[in-house]
Design a protein around this motif. Sequence first.
Motif, PDB file in Angstrom:
ATOM      1  N   SER A  52     -39.898  34.123 -11.881  1.00  0.00           N
ATOM      2  CA  SER A  52     -40.942  33.546 -11.451  1.00  0.00           C
ATOM      3  C   SER A  52     -41.556  32.854 -13.188  1.00  0.00           C
ATOM      4  CB  SER A  52     -42.390  33.636 -11.067  1.00  0.00           C
ATOM      5  OG  SER A  52     -42.314  35.023 -11.475  1.00  0.00           O
ATOM      6  N   ILE A  53     -42.220  31.861 -13.623  1.00  0.00           N
ATOM      7  CA  ILE A  53     -43.032  31.091 -14.534  1.00  0.00           C
ATOM      8  C   ILE A  53     -44.511  31.532 -13.799  1.00  0.00           C
ATOM      9  CG2 ILE A  53     -43.708  29.687 -15.699  1.00  0.00           C
ATOM     10  CD1 ILE A  53     -40.945  28.380 -15.388  1.00  0.00           C
ATOM     11  N   THR A  54     -45.746  32.017 -14.875  1.00  0.00           N
ATOM     12  CA  THR A  54     -46.718  32.041 -14.401  1.00  0.00           C
ATOM     13  C   THR A  54     -47.510  31.553 -16.305  1.00  0.00           C
ATOM     14  OG1 THR A  54     -46.829  35.079 -15.543  1.00  0.00           O
ATOM     15  CG2 THR A  54     -46.863  34.050 -12.818  1.00  0.00           C
ATOM     16  N   TYR A  55     -49.013  31.171 -15.968  1.00  0.00           N
ATOM     17  CA  TYR A  55     -49.780  31.088 -17.134  1.00  0.00           C
ATOM     18  C   TYR A  55     -50.461  31.728 -16.784  1.00  0.00           C
ATOM     19  CZ  TYR A  55     -47.002  27.115 -17.868  1.00  0.00           C
ATOM     20  OH  TYR A  55     -45.812  26.489 -17.490  1.00  0.00           O
ATOM     21  N   ASN A  56     -50.900  33.042 -17.855  1.00  0.00           N
ATOM     22  CA  ASN A  56     -52.076  33.942 -18.295  1.00  0.00           C
ATOM     23  C   ASN A  56     -52.185  34.812 -16.777  1.00  0.00           C
ATOM     24  OD1 ASN A  56     -52.771  32.712 -20.068  1.00  0.00           O
ATOM     25  ND2 ASN A  56     -54.786  32.310 -20.080  1.00  0.00           N
ATOM     26  N   ASP A  57     -51.280  34.716 -16.006  1.00  0.00           N
ATOM     27  CA  ASP A  57     -50.721  35.819 -14.843  1.00  0.00           C
ATOM     28  C   ASP A  57     -51.152  35.266 -13.535  1.00  0.00           C
ATOM     29  OD1 ASP A  57     -49.589  38.203 -13.570  1.00  0.00           O
ATOM     30  OD2 ASP A  57     -51.555  39.339 -13.435  1.00  0.00           O
ATOM     31  N   GLN A  58     -51.039  33.579 -13.791  1.00  0.00           N
ATOM     32  CA  GLN A  58     -51.708  32.726 -12.952  1.00  0.00           C
ATOM     33  C   GLN A  58     -49.938  32.069 -12.479  1.00  0.00           C
ATOM     34  OE1 GLN A  58     -54.048  33.019 -10.450  1.00  0.00           O
ATOM     35  NE2 GLN A  58     -54.521  35.151 -11.813  1.00  0.00           N
ATOM     36  N   PRO A  59     -49.394  31.668 -11.701  1.00  0.00           N
ATOM     37  CA  PRO A  59     -48.642  30.705 -10.718  1.00  0.00           C
ATOM     38  C   PRO A  59     -48.484  29.356 -11.510  1.00  0.00           C
ATOM     39  CG  PRO A  59     -49.679  31.313  -8.951  1.00  0.00           C
ATOM     40  CD  PRO A  59     -50.250  32.304  -9.958  1.00  0.00           C
ATOM     41  N   TYR A  60     -47.632  28.638 -11.576  1.00  0.00           N
ATOM     42  CA  TYR A  60     -47.717  27.111 -11.995  1.00  0.00           C
ATOM     43  C   TYR A  60     -48.051  26.327 -11.080  1.00  0.00           C
ATOM     44  CZ  TYR A  60     -45.995  22.790 -13.227  1.00  0.00           C
ATOM     45  OH  TYR A  60     -46.163  21.416 -13.732  1.00  0.00           O
ATOM     46  N   SER A  61     -48.908  25.751 -11.105  1.00  0.00           N
ATOM     47  CA  SER A  61     -50.096  24.514  -9.289  1.00  0.00           C
ATOM     48  C   SER A  61     -49.528  24.062 -10.475  1.00  0.00           C
ATOM     49  CB  SER A  61     -51.056  25.862  -9.257  1.00  0.00           C
ATOM     50  OG  SER A  61     -52.208  25.250 -11.000  1.00  0.00           O
ATOM     51  N   LYS A  62     -50.571  22.852  -9.153  1.00  0.00           N
ATOM     52  CA  LYS A  62     -50.887  20.897  -9.691  1.00  0.00           C
ATOM     53  C   LYS A  62     -51.745  21.195 -10.465  1.00  0.00           C
ATOM     54  CE  LYS A  62     -47.725  19.631  -6.486  1.00  0.00           C
ATOM     55  NZ  LYS A  62     -46.742  19.873  -7.636  1.00  0.00           N
ATOM     56  N   PHE A  63     -52.907  22.197 -10.541  1.00  0.00           N
ATOM     57  CA  PHE A  63     -54.044  22.366 -11.350  1.00  0.00           C
ATOM     58  C   PHE A  63     -53.390  22.053 -12.887  1.00  0.00           C
ATOM     59  CE2 PHE A  63     -57.228  24.046 -13.859  1.00  0.00           C
ATOM     60  CZ  PHE A  63     -58.470  23.527 -14.014  1.00  0.00           C
ATOM     61  N   ASP A 309     -61.901  33.650 -15.420  1.00  0.00           N
ATOM     62  CA  ASP A 309     -63.305  33.437 -14.570  1.00  0.00           C
ATOM     63  C   ASP A 309     -62.618  33.493 -13.181  1.00  0.00           C
ATOM     64  OD1 ASP A 309     -64.337  30.930 -14.526  1.00  0.00           O
ATOM     65  OD2 ASP A 309     -64.083  30.956 -16.340  1.00  0.00           O
ATOM     66  N   GLU A 310     -63.264  33.825 -12.283  1.00  0.00           N
ATOM     67  CA  GLU A 310     -63.038  34.022 -10.410  1.00  0.00           C
ATOM     68  C   GLU A 310     -62.433  32.499 -10.784  1.00  0.00           C
ATOM     69  OE1 GLU A 310     -61.814  35.412  -8.624  1.00  0.00           O
ATOM     70  OE2 GLU A 310     -61.820  36.950 -10.473  1.00  0.00           O
ATOM     71  N   GLU A 311     -63.835  31.233 -10.918  1.00  0.00           N
ATOM     72  CA  GLU A 311     -64.312  30.304 -10.758  1.00  0.00           C
ATOM     73  C   GLU A 311     -62.858  29.309 -11.633  1.00  0.00           C
ATOM     74  OE1 GLU A 311     -66.905  26.262 -11.302  1.00  0.00           O
ATOM     75  OE2 GLU A 311     -67.011  28.178 -12.371  1.00  0.00           O
ATOM     76  N   LEU A 312     -62.510  29.561 -12.513  1.00  0.00           N
ATOM     77  CA  LEU A 312     -61.297  28.900 -13.685  1.00  0.00           C
ATOM     78  C   LEU A 312     -60.156  29.082 -12.480  1.00  0.00           C
ATOM     79  CD1 LEU A 312     -59.795  27.402 -15.498  1.00  0.00           C
ATOM     80  CD2 LEU A 312     -59.838  29.447 -17.116  1.00  0.00           C
ATOM     81  N   LYS A 313     -60.194  30.415 -12.281  1.00  0.00           N
ATOM     82  CA  LYS A 313     -59.199  30.785 -11.238  1.00  0.00           C
ATOM     83  C   LYS A 313     -58.659  30.198 -10.211  1.00  0.00           C
ATOM     84  CE  LYS A 313     -57.239  35.925 -10.897  1.00  0.00           C
ATOM     85  NZ  LYS A 313     -57.013  37.165 -11.161  1.00  0.00           N
ATOM     86  N   SER A 314     -59.362  29.951  -9.086  1.00  0.00           N
ATOM     87  CA  SER A 314     -59.284  29.432  -7.986  1.00  0.00           C
ATOM     88  C   SER A 314     -58.478  28.237  -8.600  1.00  0.00           C
ATOM     89  CB  SER A 314     -60.172  29.262  -7.058  1.00  0.00           C
ATOM     90  OG  SER A 314     -61.727  28.256  -8.106  1.00  0.00           O
ATOM     91  N   LYS A 315     -59.061  27.119  -9.384  1.00  0.00           N
ATOM     92  CA  LYS A 315     -58.617  26.006 -10.137  1.00  0.00           C
ATOM     93  C   LYS A 315     -57.489  26.338 -10.036  1.00  0.00           C
ATOM     94  CE  LYS A 315     -63.108  23.391 -11.232  1.00  0.00           C
ATOM     95  NZ  LYS A 315     -63.552  23.196 -12.417  1.00  0.00           N
ATOM     96  N   VAL A 316     -56.544  26.942 -11.085  1.00  0.00           N
ATOM     97  CA  VAL A 316     -55.704  27.269 -11.226  1.00  0.00           C
ATOM     98  C   VAL A 316     -54.365  27.563 -10.162  1.00  0.00           C
ATOM     99  CG1 VAL A 316     -54.007  28.829 -13.081  1.00  0.00           C
ATOM    100  CG2 VAL A 316     -55.966  28.205 -13.465  1.00  0.00           C
ATOM    101  N   SER A 317     -55.102  28.681  -8.938  1.00  0.00           N
ATOM    102  CA  SER A 317     -54.314  28.494  -8.065  1.00  0.00           C
ATOM    103  C   SER A 317     -54.513  27.770  -6.783  1.00  0.00           C
ATOM    104  CB  SER A 317     -54.715  29.878  -7.084  1.00  0.00           C
ATOM    105  OG  SER A 317     -56.048  29.600  -6.816  1.00  0.00           O
ATOM    106  N   SER A 318     -55.093  25.875  -6.981  1.00  0.00           N
ATOM    107  CA  SER A 318     -55.211  25.343  -6.161  1.00  0.00           C
ATOM    108  C   SER A 318     -54.049  24.388  -6.164  1.00  0.00           C
ATOM    109  CB  SER A 318     -56.119  24.582  -6.651  1.00  0.00           C
ATOM    110  OG  SER A 318     -56.292  22.816  -6.203  1.00  0.00           O
ATOM    111  N   SER A 319     -53.569  24.089  -5.096  1.00  0.00           N
ATOM    112  CA  SER A 319     -52.064  23.080  -5.109  1.00  0.00           C
ATOM    113  C   SER A 319     -52.301  21.969  -4.571  1.00  0.00           C
ATOM    114  CB  SER A 319     -51.840  24.044  -3.367  1.00  0.00           C
ATOM    115  OG  SER A 319     -51.485  23.278  -2.439  1.00  0.00           O
ATOM    116  N   LYS A 320     -53.345  21.252  -4.452  1.00  0.00           N
ATOM    117  CA  LYS A 320     -53.780  19.816  -4.943  1.00  0.00           C
ATOM    118  C   LYS A 320     -54.001  19.402  -6.415  1.00  0.00           C
ATOM    119  CE  LYS A 320     -57.641  16.957  -2.884  1.00  0.00           C
ATOM    120  NZ  LYS A 320     -59.139  17.435  -2.127  1.00  0.00           N
ATOM    121  N   ARG A 321     -53.383  17.981  -6.150  1.00  0.00           N
ATOM    122  CA  ARG A 321     -52.957  17.311  -7.332  1.00  0.00           C
ATOM    123  C   ARG A 321     -54.025  16.652  -8.005  1.00  0.00           C
ATOM    124  NH1 ARG A 321     -48.245  14.790  -4.058  1.00  0.00           N
ATOM    125  NH2 ARG A 321     -46.054  15.471  -5.771  1.00  0.00           N
ATOM    126  N   GLN A 322     -54.201  16.463  -8.411  1.00  0.00           N
ATOM    127  CA  GLN A 322     -55.785  16.036  -9.189  1.00  0.00           C
ATOM    128  C   GLN A 322     -55.461  14.759  -9.842  1.00  0.00           C
ATOM    129  OE1 GLN A 322     -58.082  18.267  -9.630  1.00  0.00           O
ATOM    130  NE2 GLN A 322     -56.981  19.500  -8.587  1.00  0.00           N
TER     131      GLN A 322
END
Length: 584
Positions: A52-63, A309-322
Amino acid sequence: MTSCEERDILNGITGAVNPGEVLAFMGPSGSGKTTLLNLLGGRLIQSAVGGSITYNDQPYSKFLKSRIGFVTQDDVLFPHLTVKETLTYAARLRLPKVLTRQQKEKRAVDVIYELGLERCQDTMIGGSFVRGVSGGERKRVCIGNEIIINPSLLFLDEPTSGLDSTTALRTIQTLQDIAEVGKTVITTIHQPSSRLFHKFDKLILLGKGSLLYFGKASEAIVYFSSIGCSPLIAMNPAEFLLDLANGNLTDTSVPSELEDKVQMENSETETGNGKPPPAVVHEQYLVEAYESRVADTEKKKLMAPLPLDEELKSKVSSSKRQWGASWWQQYCILFCRGIKERKHDYFSWLRITQVLSTAIILGLLWWQSDSKTIRGRQDQAGLLFFIAVFWGFFPVFTAIFTFPQERAMLGKERAADMYRLSAYFLARTTSDLPLDLILPVLFLLVVYFMAGLRLSASHFFLSMLTVFLCIVAAQGLGLAIGATLMDLKRATTLASVTVMTFMLAGGYFVKKVPVFISWIRYMSFNYHTYKLLLKVQYQDIMPTVNGIKTDSGLKEVGALVAMIFGYRFLAYLSLRKMQLHCEA
């Protein structure tokens, strides 16, 4: 059946790069530099690789994808657009919807000045047959396409490939300038000059997928000297490191234990006892040295990822295309870009000469032909059939090149989520229509009056409409063949056979087609176009011309309209299935 053997392409790679730094991946060809870069940049399908590939412990996402810039090794740009147009279209497609068109265009201008492209901003990019900007300027335009979204992380694959040393140095200096404003820059590099090498903050040296060194670029020589490997002559540090990674020990001092192992393997390899070659032994020594001396320390530094922070964390994990623009905006932007890019090809002197000279020759051969006698109508039927064939053949072989030629561009832009595939497809297939109409009008204006066909506005415009239906239907066939095969040689071969078959079954050469093969006639746009042209010219004179019945014409119009949409739908489905670097 032969089973697919699994191989480890990359093994045990550890490293870190912070905002404000430039990290270089270096190694010989086949060492895994580009594979590693593509994995980190999300350009390889996750399901196709293990781990797996993570960025700052967060998985790769559309965001995250919208915060990453990726510059490919090849400069994939439209040759007939100017530098400013290229960056402006990228800005309008990629920057967030909340920005106005004026703000997006201002960002494009800012990037032009940031990259020092103001002197060539109104110059066409150019290509194989079009004179344009220099190689260094092309590379900066490619970088501009990515930094226009103000990415947090910028990946570049061989950005100095094909550039002279001065231009390459200027390009790397540009990357340093980008990093200095708080961006993270990661690039692959093959064989940099010593001046280039010292521009990098950090270095990862790879050898056949294994990590030979990670740390400050300026300390690489010191590290290898500490394990007994140092150059015997003054040489470019990058050249020395690549020699080590390749197992080339010429002009290099190595520790006695490694030298003994290499000599032993040399002698054993000559006797053919199946032992690994000396280069492999050399690589194993370097990998083991790094693992025992440096790896543990570096891994400990990476154990605690940076908190989010939690707000950025929720954005990072978002699977929605920007998406940067709505579907309609994407369509309009791509439509305008398509017309600007292709008008040069459509109205080249070669194409205009080809069409007009053909029209003049036809007009002279059928000069003021007689439509009052049966013989004269038979002669005119030959002209009408040629018109149906010419405007069936011409668009097919033009449209075949559409998607194979734009495959690289489509892959690059879709990988960056610049637009929806449906918006691209519709814009690409409709932006040709205004251009496709002009040359046939010129053609018919010459042929129609020189040949003495029915002189009335209704007959002329109905003939024009018939030819236009034929063109769009034939174009659809070319698009479908090109999108399905994506190979110009195979597509051209298939199109040649198909067009020839449609022409032979078009109703002029064979009046009575055997029942078992008669279905080909109804698939031929030449046949339907020929019947419609005969109907326009002769229906009120006689019901049958040259063995063809001229009925209401609704079936023929319906068949051509069905081809127009059917072939395009097939082309769209083929593009959906095409293996791009992103989801379709």
